[in-house]
Write an enzyme that holds these catalytic residues in place. Structure first.
Site, PDB file in Angstrom:
ATOM      1  N   THR A 116      -0.270   6.855   5.314  1.00 32.96           N
ATOM      2  CA  THR A 116      -1.186   7.199   4.201  1.00 32.96           C
ATOM      3  C   THR A 116      -1.181   8.681   3.842  1.00 32.96           C
ATOM      4  O   THR A 116      -2.042   9.147   3.097  1.00 32.96           O
ATOM      5  CB  THR A 116      -2.655   6.748   4.479  1.00 32.96           C
TER       6      THR A 116
ATOM      7  N   GLN B  32       0.831  -1.210   0.000  1.00 32.73           N
ATOM      8  CA  GLN B  32       0.000   0.000   0.000  1.00 32.73           C
ATOM      9  C   GLN B  32       0.860   1.253   0.000  1.00 32.73           C
ATOM     10  O   GLN B  32       0.948   1.948  -0.994  1.00 32.73           O
ATOM     11  CB  GLN B  32      -0.953  -0.015   1.191  1.00 32.73           C
ATOM     12  N   ASP B  33       1.503   1.571   1.127  1.00 37.14           N
ATOM     13  CA  ASP B  33       2.445   2.695   1.119  1.00 37.14           C
ATOM     14  C   ASP B  33       3.620   2.363   2.022  1.00 37.14           C
ATOM     15  O   ASP B  33       3.581   1.384   2.765  1.00 37.14           O
ATOM     16  CB  ASP B  33       1.765   4.021   1.488  1.00 37.14           C
ATOM     17  N   PRO B  34       4.711   3.142   1.944  1.00 34.98           N
ATOM     18  CA  PRO B  34       5.935   2.775   2.665  1.00 34.98           C
ATOM     19  C   PRO B  34       5.762   2.832   4.182  1.00 34.98           C
ATOM     20  O   PRO B  34       4.880   3.519   4.702  1.00 34.98           O
ATOM     21  CB  PRO B  34       6.949   3.836   2.198  1.00 34.98           C
TER      22      PRO B  34
END
Length: 237
Positions: free
Chosen positions: A146, A76-78
């Site tokens: 996010t 999804q994101d880091p």
């Protein structure tokens, strides 16, 4: 597409593997990418800490060229903690405590293939063998999960999936959780294998649907069926 001289100049400044740069040129010179660049510049001008470090933002693409991709693991994101994110989904730098999701991934790897649980979380060895460890969003503000969603990265990584979908065959897409599975709806199931399971985060995994998914053995079985060298999932000590 035919690029203008100005677009060629813009493209030449992107530090990205040439095979990806060529295939993603239309997005890289688009106004959407300009807006994304401007957003990141403004964040840095406000002294906000961004992960991963700028030289590692395209690490997944630079480590795994387009022609080398056998598998995609979509995140999804880091990670948003200090020294965690290294530009590869789910991966962390050596010497960093394993995040809970990665611990669960390693537990499943051990159950599925009998591979000892690795002592570190650097997944570069997977990436070197053709596992594209791709996050949907490639940057994040420190301590703010996010925070860089809906800034343009999603469209960029959609373009990456589209390129793989159209230009390659027999790629395995591993989609953990609803977010990745929504993003993977564009994948042609006739050309590629899509493996879906719950997300490995403790909250999702403990509800069921992740442990026992056997994606590692299923991936290698599919690759071998199509005459492709399987992945050695065992990480170095």
């Amino acid at each position: 597409m035919q690029l203008t001289e100005q677009q060629h100049d813009k493209l030449s400044k992107v530090q990205l593997d040439e095979s990806w740069k060529h295939s993603l040129a239309e997005f890289l010179v688009s106004s959407r990418m300009d807006e994304l660049r401007q957003f990141l510049i403004e964040q840095k001008n406000q002294d906000k800490v961004i992960y991963p470090p700028s030289k590692q933002i395209f690490n997944a693409l630079n480590t795994t060229p387009l022609s080398a991709v056998k598998v995609v693991i979509l995140g999804q994101d880091p990670y948003h903690g200090p020294n965690q994110a290294n530009g590869l989904s789910f991966s962390v730098q050596k010497g960093i405590v394993l995040p809970p999701s990665l611990r669960n991934i390693f537990h499943e790897l051990n159950t599925d293939l009998g591979i000892p649980v690795p002592k570190h979380g650097d997944l570069t060895k997977w990436a070197d063998q053709g596992v594209l460890l791709l996050n949907s969003v490639l940057t994040v503000e420190a301590g703010q999960p996010t925070s860089h969603q809906k800034r343009g990265w999603e469209q960029f990584t959609d373009s990456i999936i589209d390129v793989l979908n159209e230009q390659r065959e027999h790629v395995v897409f591993i989609l953990w959780g609803a977010y990745a599975q929504r993003k993977g709806q564009r994948i042609d199931r006739e050309k590629h294998l899509v493996l879906k399971a719950a997300h490995p985060s403790p909250l999702a995994a403990n509800r069921g649907g992740f442990f026992g998914c056997k994606v590692f053995s299923k991936t290698n079985n599919y690759l071998k069926q199509h005459g492709i060298e399987p992945i050695d999932w065992q990480l170095d000590a």
